[in-house]
Enzyme design. Structure first.
Site, mmCIF file in Angstrom:
data_model
loop_
_atom_site.group_PDB
_atom_site.id
_atom_site.type_symbol
_atom_site.label_atom_id
_atom_site.label_comp_id
_atom_site.label_asym_id
_atom_site.label_seq_id
_atom_site.Cartn_x
_atom_site.Cartn_y
_atom_site.Cartn_z
ATOM 1 N N ALA A 9 30.093 69.573 57.789
ATOM 2 C CA ALA A 9 30.618 68.508 56.930
ATOM 3 C C ALA A 9 30.175 67.115 57.347
ATOM 4 O O ALA A 9 30.229 66.182 56.545
ATOM 5 C CB ALA A 9 32.149 68.574 56.899
ATOM 6 N N MET A 13 23.696 66.681 54.207
ATOM 7 C CA MET A 13 24.021 67.518 53.059
ATOM 8 C C MET A 13 25.511 67.817 53.006
ATOM 9 O O MET A 13 26.122 67.826 51.928
ATOM 10 C CB MET A 13 23.217 68.816 53.103
ATOM 11 N N THR A 77 21.814 76.617 54.044
ATOM 12 C CA THR A 77 20.950 76.520 55.218
ATOM 13 C C THR A 77 19.796 77.507 55.092
ATOM 14 O O THR A 77 19.992 78.659 54.700
ATOM 15 C CB THR A 77 21.750 76.822 56.498
ATOM 16 N N THR A 78 18.585 77.069 55.436
ATOM 17 C CA THR A 78 17.416 77.933 55.335
ATOM 18 C C THR A 78 17.148 78.634 56.667
ATOM 19 O O THR A 78 17.936 78.542 57.604
ATOM 20 C CB THR A 78 16.183 77.121 54.899
ATOM 21 N N PRO A 103 17.544 79.517 48.717
ATOM 22 C CA PRO A 103 16.615 78.643 49.435
ATOM 23 C C PRO A 103 16.611 77.225 48.883
ATOM 24 O O PRO A 103 16.155 76.305 49.560
ATOM 25 C CB PRO A 103 15.261 79.323 49.228
ATOM 26 N N HIS A 132 8.482 66.994 52.306
ATOM 27 C CA HIS A 132 9.843 66.636 52.680
ATOM 28 C C HIS A 132 9.862 65.427 53.609
ATOM 29 O O HIS A 132 8.840 65.036 54.171
ATOM 30 C CB HIS A 132 10.542 67.810 53.378
ATOM 31 N N LYS A 136 13.401 66.930 58.512
ATOM 32 C CA LYS A 136 13.591 68.368 58.263
ATOM 33 C C LYS A 136 13.106 69.157 59.471
ATOM 34 O O LYS A 136 12.015 68.892 59.988
ATOM 35 C CB LYS A 136 12.835 68.784 57.001
ATOM 36 N N THR A 143 12.247 77.122 50.464
ATOM 37 C CA THR A 143 11.862 77.167 49.061
ATOM 38 C C THR A 143 10.391 77.544 48.917
ATOM 39 O O THR A 143 10.023 78.381 48.083
ATOM 40 C CB THR A 143 12.111 75.805 48.386
#
Length: 244
Positions: A9, A13, A77-78, A103, A132, A136, A143
């Protein structure tokens, strides 16, 4: 009203998800959880759905803990692979709960993957470029990996894209995901962007998606929160949720 907990949190994101849940007329934000918080029935505070936007190193354990607590999960989450997805699928079945892992929650990104999958069998060449922000932590993006995998599956027995490159010591041709070249750009000023380039002799098609702000992911996240309850098992990707 759907009671929602957000894990991660305090992240970029996660903060945006908290605001989106608070603004949704059919949801209550009942827990904000982050690093150091235990995930159990007490900390989840009556949540029916937990949304995980953390980091790849902890998300798998988070999902298992939330399922054990009897709460459905939406994961942004990826970093997932076949093994970790299989573990979550088994845990969801054991606990009788539901999980949606996607994704990408930008509806435009989901549509790009679907369009690229449909177009791929009709083009000789295909490559993926994902772009991106430099904060990251993983590359290529989840994706882009998923896009490449779906494109490769759609092409079936067609040969890989032609490429006469014989030497590439610096890896300029990108990563190979199921035979599809994927290129990752990390650049200050970008947020999240993807291009799928498809080519035939004398023609080219470019399918591009741009997410300029984290708010672009929120309609998809809220859609998943509403859809996950009672769905059962593991759903990977928003395609089924969107009916495409």
């Amino acid at each position: 009203m759907i009671n929602v907990a957000v894990i991660g949190a305090q992240g970029r994101m996660g903060t945006t998800v908290c605001s989106a849940v608070e603004d949704a007329p059919d949801m209550n934000l009942v827990a904000r959880l982050d690093v150091g918080d235990t995930l159990d029935t007490g900390s989840l505070n009556g949540a029916e759905v937990a949304v995980d936007f953390t980091v790849p190193s902890v998300t798998e354990a988070n999902v298992h803990a939330v399922l054990e607590a009897g709460v459905d999960v939406v994961v942004g989450t990826t970093g997932w692979n076949e093994e970790t997805l299989a573990g979550v699928r088994t845990k969801a079945e054991e606990t009788g709960r539901s999980v949606i892992i996607a994704p990408n929650y930008a509806l435009s990104a989901v549509l790009v993957m679907s369009f690229a999958e449909k177009a791929a069998p009709y083009f000789e060449s295909v490559e993926v470029i994902e772009m991106h922000h430099p904060d990251k932590v993983d590359a290529p993006s989840g994706t882009a990996k998923t896009t490449a995998q779906r494109v490769a599956a759609a092409r079936g027995d067609l040969p890989e894209s032609p490429d006469a490159t014989e030497t590439d010591p610096a890896g300029a041709r990108g990563a190979k995901i199921d035979g599809v070249s994927v290129h990752a750009v990390r650049l200050r000023g970008l947020n999240a962007h993807e291009e799928v380039l498809l080519g035939n002799p004398g023609e080219q098609m470019v399918i591009r998606q741009d997410s300029f702000d984290r708010s672009s992911f929120m309609p998809g996240v809220l859609l998943a929160v509403r859809a996950v309850i009672g769905r059962g098992g593991l759903t990977y990707g928003l395609d089924e949720v969107m009916g495409i």
